[in-house]
Structure formats: C-alpha cells, structure tokens
Write a protein that holds these residues in place. Sequence first.
Motif, short mmCIF file in Angstrom:
data_model
loop_
_atom_site.label_atom_id
_atom_site.label_comp_id
_atom_site.label_asym_id
_atom_site.label_seq_id
_atom_site.Cartn_x
_atom_site.Cartn_y
_atom_site.Cartn_z
N PHE A 192 28.21 37.27 58.00
CA PHE A 192 27.68 36.53 56.55
C PHE A 192 28.68 37.52 55.01
N ARG A 193 29.31 38.10 55.71
CA ARG A 193 31.17 37.83 54.65
C ARG A 193 32.03 37.35 54.82
N ARG A 194 32.15 36.25 55.39
CA ARG A 194 33.38 34.99 55.98
C ARG A 194 34.58 35.83 55.43
N ASN A 195 34.79 36.90 55.69
CA ASN A 195 35.96 37.42 55.73
C ASN A 195 36.65 38.34 56.61
N TRP A 196 37.81 37.99 56.51
CA TRP A 196 38.76 39.76 57.71
C TRP A 196 38.93 40.66 57.30
N ASN A 197 38.29 41.42 56.15
CA ASN A 197 38.50 42.23 55.32
C ASN A 197 38.58 43.53 55.85
N VAL A 198 38.09 43.45 57.09
CA VAL A 198 37.22 45.15 57.48
C VAL A 198 38.64 44.74 58.39
N ILE A 199 39.59 46.25 58.15
CA ILE A 199 40.21 46.67 59.49
C ILE A 199 40.76 47.78 59.66
N ILE A 200 40.73 47.80 61.09
CA ILE A 200 40.54 49.41 61.55
C ILE A 200 41.67 49.76 62.54
N THR A 201 42.46 51.65 62.02
CA THR A 201 43.08 51.73 63.65
C THR A 201 43.13 52.25 64.41
N CYS A 202 43.29 51.59 65.10
CA CYS A 202 42.22 51.67 66.84
C CYS A 202 43.25 52.92 67.76
N PRO A 203 42.71 53.51 67.87
CA PRO A 203 43.17 54.86 68.57
C PRO A 203 44.56 54.54 69.87
N PRO A 204 45.01 55.35 70.38
CA PRO A 204 46.17 55.43 71.28
C PRO A 204 45.77 54.36 72.41
N TYR A 205 44.47 54.68 72.97
CA TYR A 205 44.10 53.93 74.26
C TYR A 205 43.83 52.48 74.32
N VAL A 206 43.54 52.34 72.68
CA VAL A 206 43.29 50.51 72.95
C VAL A 206 44.52 49.84 72.70
N VAL A 207 45.10 49.66 73.86
CA VAL A 207 45.83 48.82 73.66
C VAL A 207 46.22 47.55 73.64
N THR A 208 45.11 46.39 73.90
CA THR A 208 44.74 45.03 74.73
C THR A 208 42.80 45.06 74.40
N LEU A 209 42.29 44.48 74.09
CA LEU A 209 41.90 43.67 74.93
C LEU A 209 41.53 41.78 75.39
N ASP A 210 40.60 42.53 76.47
CA ASP A 210 40.49 41.94 78.00
C ASP A 210 39.78 40.97 77.53
N ALA A 211 40.24 39.54 77.98
CA ALA A 211 39.02 38.34 77.62
C ALA A 211 38.20 38.30 78.38
N THR A 212 37.89 39.01 79.58
CA THR A 212 36.98 39.22 80.34
C THR A 212 35.96 40.05 80.05
N TYR A 213 35.35 40.61 78.18
CA TYR A 213 34.96 41.62 78.06
C TYR A 213 33.22 41.03 78.39
N VAL A 214 32.56 42.15 77.83
CA VAL A 214 30.64 41.93 78.54
C VAL A 214 30.45 42.14 76.95
N THR A 215 29.32 42.12 76.26
CA THR A 215 28.49 43.00 74.63
C THR A 215 26.95 43.09 75.21
N LEU A 216 27.06 44.01 74.55
CA LEU A 216 25.32 44.43 74.62
C LEU A 216 25.15 46.06 73.68
N GLY A 217 24.05 45.05 72.44
CA GLY A 217 23.76 45.79 71.66
C GLY A 217 24.30 46.29 70.32
N GLY A 218 25.49 45.54 70.57
CA GLY A 218 25.78 45.43 69.42
C GLY A 218 27.10 46.59 69.61
#
Length: 381
Positions: A192-218
Amino acid sequence: MSDVPPISIPLPELPDELMLDIFHRADASTILNARSTCRSWRVKLSSYDFQTTLAQRWKHHGCSLLMHFCYPSSLMNSVDWVMRMDASSGYTMPFHFPFLLTYEGWFHIIGVENGILCIRYSSMGKKSYLLSWNPVSRKSKIIQDPVYIFQPDLVYLYALVYFPSTLDYAILYIFKQTSESPSSSLSIYTSFRRNWNVIITCPPYVVTLDATYVTLGGSIYWLTCSVDDDERRSPYIVCFSLLSNTFQQIFIPRQALAHCYMLMLLNQKVCLASSTHDEEVFSTSIWHVAVTEEEPAWTRLFMYNGVAPLFTPAIFLDEDIIEIKERHFEEDGVDDSHVSHFHICRYTPMEKTRRTLHWVEYEDNVRIRSLHVYYETLYPV
C-alpha cells in the motif's frame, strides 16, 4: 406477421448475495471480465470478503507444489527450472515465468502466499528486480530491488508476509550496511505504501533470514543458530511481527534438539520437525510451539521413524507431510559423472502410510533450491 414489436418486460434484478454466490462458482476469466464492466462490480469482485471466500472454494480443488531445481554452479543459474506438481496425483505440468533470461540471468523464488509469487530475478545478470505475480490473473508488478537503494556489503535474503485479514502484503529485507556493522537492519516494503522507507535496527541475535521461513497471522518465523561457539551451535527461532514491528527469540528445548530441523505450519500452528538419522534409520518428531509474550510452550504432537535414508520433512499439506528424499551418486570409472534422485512422498501420520507422488532422476548434479505450496487465487499484486 404483425408489425407491432413485442412488449419488453424488464427482468427482475438478482440480489447481490445471489450474484456473488454465482461468481464464487465461476471460473477466473468470467470474474476478470465481470470486473471490467463497471466500477461497482470491480469493487465487489475485488473486496477482501469475496477474495477470501473464492480462495476457500478454489482450495478444495487441490493445490500444487512448486519445486525450484538448480545446479550448484553459479555459472548455470540461467538454466534453473521450476516443476509444478499436483499435490494429490503427482502429475507434473509446465510452469513459465513472465520474464526471459539470458545466459547470465538468474531467479530466486522469495515466497508464495495467497496465490501470489514474489520473485527476485535478473534477465541479463546485471541489475535485479523484485516481481509480484499472480499466474491466474496474469497480473504482475515490478518492485525496485532494495540492494540498489541501500547498497549494503552483506545481504541476507528476503521474505514475503501478508498482513492478517487484508489483501496487503509486505516484503522484508535484512542486510548489513558494512561487514563491520554491529547489527543488521530490516527494511520493509508494503503493497500500500510501495516504498522501502521503513527501516528497523535488528537485535543482536538476528544475524540472517533463512529462506525456509514460515508465516502466520502477520508474523514470520525462521530458524537460525548462535555462531559464538563453533563446536556447539545453539539453534533457535526468530519471530518478527508486522503488526508491532518487534522481534522475539525462541530457544529450542533440549528434548527437541536433533541433527536437522524444519519449520512448518499445521492447522494454523507453528511446528518444528526435528530429525535424527544415520545411514540406516531415521526418526522425526513434530513439535508444536505456542508463541506467547512470556515463555513459549512446546508440545510434541507425534513421532515417526523408518528404516531407510532420511526422508526430509518439507511442508505440511492438510494433515499430511510432504517429504523429499534427495540422493546423489557418482558413476564409477566416469569422471565428473553425477546422477541425482528425487523421491517426493506424501506421508499420512494418522495411518502411518507413505505414498509416492513423484520420482525423478537427472543425469547431473542437481539440487532442490526451494519448495512451495501454491493455491490458485485472484489476489491483487
């Protein structure tokens, strides 16, 4: 014959409830054509209630599995292919993307949800794009790749997540601006916004994003592990909520530790498949994790084993588990000669039966890059 024209009698108008019920039973082309008649029907046939009801009806027709096959060498990315297979019969059918690749081109499937495919691709191997695409309506939208916005040193994949009870989605992108950065950053694109303006600093334990993720309820869940101790990597689950923009770290309990893991969804519940195996037998346990703000609760749902090489649990489909046994061989006496076997099965835990969906063999070193469940819908891109 009389020259008097017949008397025209206006037909009674059908109520909207009945008309919508008729459209729920119609095919995709009829619905798409009706949308273009006037603004009123475009709004009615594009609403969230209509789309979700239509998706539930179409879901009973069955679903497909999308398997992305690839070669290990990055020089052969342009010849990657996707096999579409019926999840009930194992029947395969062609599946073509709405773009062309040159010899240096490549593509990755970021995610598949609500009938929408999110793909990152490069036609000529140079500039890359993100593509949101509905194969049924043949609608697509090209999205700017955030790599060219932030120009990071390290990129840690992407993810597709839908906001709950809406037709809107978000694409997540985790990166490090420099290799010396103490923490990663998360950028969010929304439909709905169609941009990449939202930027969040991740906590130290977030070091990667695995490709085999799952999503549920947002929320999105993925597996990762601690890299502080090389001898004992402690696995844990990372959860990110789109609604609150917060992270949560979920440690895997000692009783669920195993050789390999896979996150899956069963009846709208987040589950972890933990497997131990050797050359002769394997054992897999399915754990349900109830995510709360306090301590998550772990419950083992069931366990199964077998005498054979490991069937890797890949994804839940209704009450069944789609499993893949991937094996690679080198022919004796022949240099650089490889054979790859893929055995795709559907395991029913209640009956403890395993049914072969498809068996395929390639005379080369071939891998499965990703596996996705695809239901046809008319969700907008």
